[in-house]
Write a protein that holds these residues in place. Sequence first.
Motif, PDB file in Angstrom:
ATOM      1  N   PHE A 157      41.590  30.607  45.170  1.00 45.72           N
ATOM      2  CA  PHE A 157      41.476  31.924  44.555  1.00 45.72           C
ATOM      3  C   PHE A 157      41.883  31.931  43.088  1.00 45.72           C
TER       4      PHE A 157
ATOM      5  N   THR B 142      32.209  35.983  46.155  1.00 47.10           N
ATOM      6  CA  THR B 142      33.508  35.514  46.636  1.00 47.10           C
ATOM      7  C   THR B 142      33.664  35.809  48.123  1.00 47.10           C
TER       8      THR B 142
ATOM      9  N   GLN C  88      33.994  33.062  51.150  1.00 47.04           N
ATOM     10  CA  GLN C  88      35.077  33.079  52.123  1.00 47.04           C
ATOM     11  C   GLN C  88      34.546  33.042  53.539  1.00 47.04           C
TER      12      GLN C  88
ATOM     13  N   VAL D 226      36.850  27.336  49.211  1.00 49.58           N
ATOM     14  CA  VAL D 226      36.368  28.563  48.577  1.00 49.58           C
ATOM     15  C   VAL D 226      35.864  28.283  47.158  1.00 49.58           C
TER      16      VAL D 226
ATOM     17  N   ARG E 265      41.430  34.646  61.049  1.00 47.80           N
ATOM     18  CA  ARG E 265      42.497  34.735  60.048  1.00 47.80           C
ATOM     19  C   ARG E 265      43.889  34.491  60.640  1.00 47.80           C
TER      20      ARG E 265
END
Lengths: 192, 188
Positions: free
Chosen positions: A27, A53, A57, A63, B115
């Motif tokens: 990031f 972005t 992800q 990334v 996540r």
Amino acid sequence: MKKNFKLYISLFLTTLKISAFTFGGGFVIVSLMRKEFVQKRKWLTEQEMLNYTALAQSSPGAVAINTSILVGHHIGGFLGSIVTVLAAALPPLVIISIISLFYNLIRENLIVSYILMGMQAGVAAVLCDVIMGLSASVWRESKTFALAVMILTFLSLALLSINIIFVIVACAVAGVIYFGKIGKKGLKNDLS
Amino acid sequence: MIYLELFWAFFQIGLFSIGGGYAALPLIQQQIVNNYGWLTVSEFADLIIIAESTPGPIALNAATFVGTRVAGFAGAVIATIGFIAPSAVIIALLLFLYNRYKNLKYVNDALRGLRPAVVGFIAAAALTILKLTFFSESAATVGLVNIASLIIFTLALIALRKFKIKPIMVLIGSGILGLVIYGGLSLI
């Protein structure tokens, strides 16, 4: 053609610069890309950058690499994405190659091994810091589901040494089922 | 043959590392340390230190480090390509779907499920490193526990959580502390 060539060169050099001097995770690189590509060179809009972005992800892989593929494609088509991927992958490839060539030589050195022993404790702390930050943020997002998944994945890897690929697939499926149901419930409540 | 193995190992890492950065660590550990035995656990810990102290994504740094050690520079290039290949294909597919539908509900739900899993993964990798650090033998080991590591770990965690110092700075500081403590002990 000449103008195109120039564009590709500057695309390559800009990405190379970002990749070579960015420490820390993906990031950091993404925010630098935003600065260079959106604000300075105006190759794409803020909204496009945000969308890319998010897409980056959603895909497996790094990334930073994923974002550079998308941004390169946006600016210069297929060739553009090849150019940006090369530029993003080249610095780590060269730097780490050189380090690993000297690794055995350096590792034997007593002073280096003292430093590395200290850094090992530091890395353990960095990992714990990341875990604390992330667990707080996933807890805010999905509470008990998050807690259950965190504990189960940790136990299945640390104690049961289950193949991580199975664990990943299982969690993805669990997410689709759990959040899919919640989505429907929410919709029903809205209608009634 | 070794090139093929390298490509395949990192292809799987690239395909299944979701969430970026640290999330790839346990996957790399399982493939590189457990499955293929290309690195020992302590070399794996060194790899994390090197990856953290140099620019670039961790997985890409790992690909180069392992590739070079197993099969030279060509190995590094092949491992890197292996890592990037799956995400390049999937990204192209997602871009196509995104432009058509602009909304990927299932992908989003799957990611929301993943996540918290990523946190569990990182915790598992951290446990490996913690065991290695705290129970390593050195001049500072009392009983089973390495006291110096415990002190450095605690100070580093305070620096990160309380004073929000950058990880790279904390690592440099830990290295200096290690040199002072272990170097000092060896002189006594």
